[in-house]
Design a protein around this motif. Structure first.
Motif, PDB file in Angstrom:
ATOM      1  N   TYR A  30      54.367 100.533  12.696  1.00  0.00           N
ATOM      2  CA  TYR A  30      55.516 101.118  13.153  1.00  0.00           C
ATOM      3  C   TYR A  30      55.561 102.675  13.009  1.00  0.00           C
ATOM      4  O   TYR A  30      56.532 103.353  13.339  1.00  0.00           O
ATOM      5  CB  TYR A  30      56.760 100.495  12.988  1.00  0.00           C
ATOM      6  N   GLY A 115      59.930  92.856  14.508  1.00  0.00           N
ATOM      7  CA  GLY A 115      59.926  93.893  15.694  1.00  0.00           C
ATOM      8  C   GLY A 115      59.216  93.649  16.890  1.00  0.00           C
ATOM      9  O   GLY A 115      58.562  92.711  16.996  1.00  0.00           O
ATOM     10  N   VAL A 143      64.861  95.776  17.554  1.00  0.00           N
ATOM     11  CA  VAL A 143      64.483  94.540  16.811  1.00  0.00           C
ATOM     12  C   VAL A 143      64.734  93.407  17.670  1.00  0.00           C
ATOM     13  O   VAL A 143      65.672  93.387  18.617  1.00  0.00           O
ATOM     14  CB  VAL A 143      65.827  94.631  15.630  1.00  0.00           C
TER      15      VAL A 143
END
Length: 161
Positions: A30, A115, A143
């Motif tokens: 991420y 995620g 999310v």
């Protein structure tokens, strides 16, 4: 190949290593500085919480945790399987044990968030009966949130108010 999953001390060397590996993987995936997502060992050092390690032939292969939520449900955190052990039932073994413990602790439902860059995780959760729900914690809008009602909760008759 034998996969086992059981609750262990979150501060054990194996637990620390698995959590560190997961945090590094998530930070890279991420592109963030800290892949811990606000999780700390203290989150599962409370009543009705647990940290589970899966082992393949005795070797630590994955982990996961449950911690209580204010709404009376429990949240799955820190689900992880080492790359060499993926697609061998490790994550499912961890999740099964977490759900068993959650039911034993008296929780009516399990919630979790993952995620969008983890499609394998989302596919696992959907395959074993989790359904999408609105985001229930945090402010990150990317999310994917899920919930599963536990069998004991489904068997309980509704209480009239």
């Amino acid at each position: 190949m034998t996969v086992t999953a059981r609750a262990e001390d979150i501060r054990s060397p194996d637990a620390v290593t698995l959590i560190d590996e997961l945090s590094a993987e998530l930070a890279a995936l991420y592109n963030v500085g800290d892949g811990r997502a606000g999780f700390a060992p203290e989150n599962v050092e409370v009543p009705r919480a647990a940290f589970v390690i899966a082992r393949v032939d005795g070797v630590p292969a994955g982990c996961g945790a449950i911690r209580p939520l204010a709404d009376g449900s429990v949240e799955v955190k820190r689900m992880y399987t080492r790359a060499a052990y993926r697609r061998r039932g490790v994550a499912q073994a961890v999740l099964t044990e977490l759900e068993r413990l959650a039911e034993q602790f008296g929780y009516p439902r399990v919630k979790l968030q993952t995620g969008p860059l983890q499609p394998e995780a989302a596919a696992l959760y959907e395959r074993v009966g989790y359904r999408r729900i609105p985001i229930f914690a945090g402010t990150w809008d990317r999310v994917l949130a899920y919930q599963k009602d536990l069998p004991a909760a489904l068997a309980r008759p509704e209480v009239a108010s």
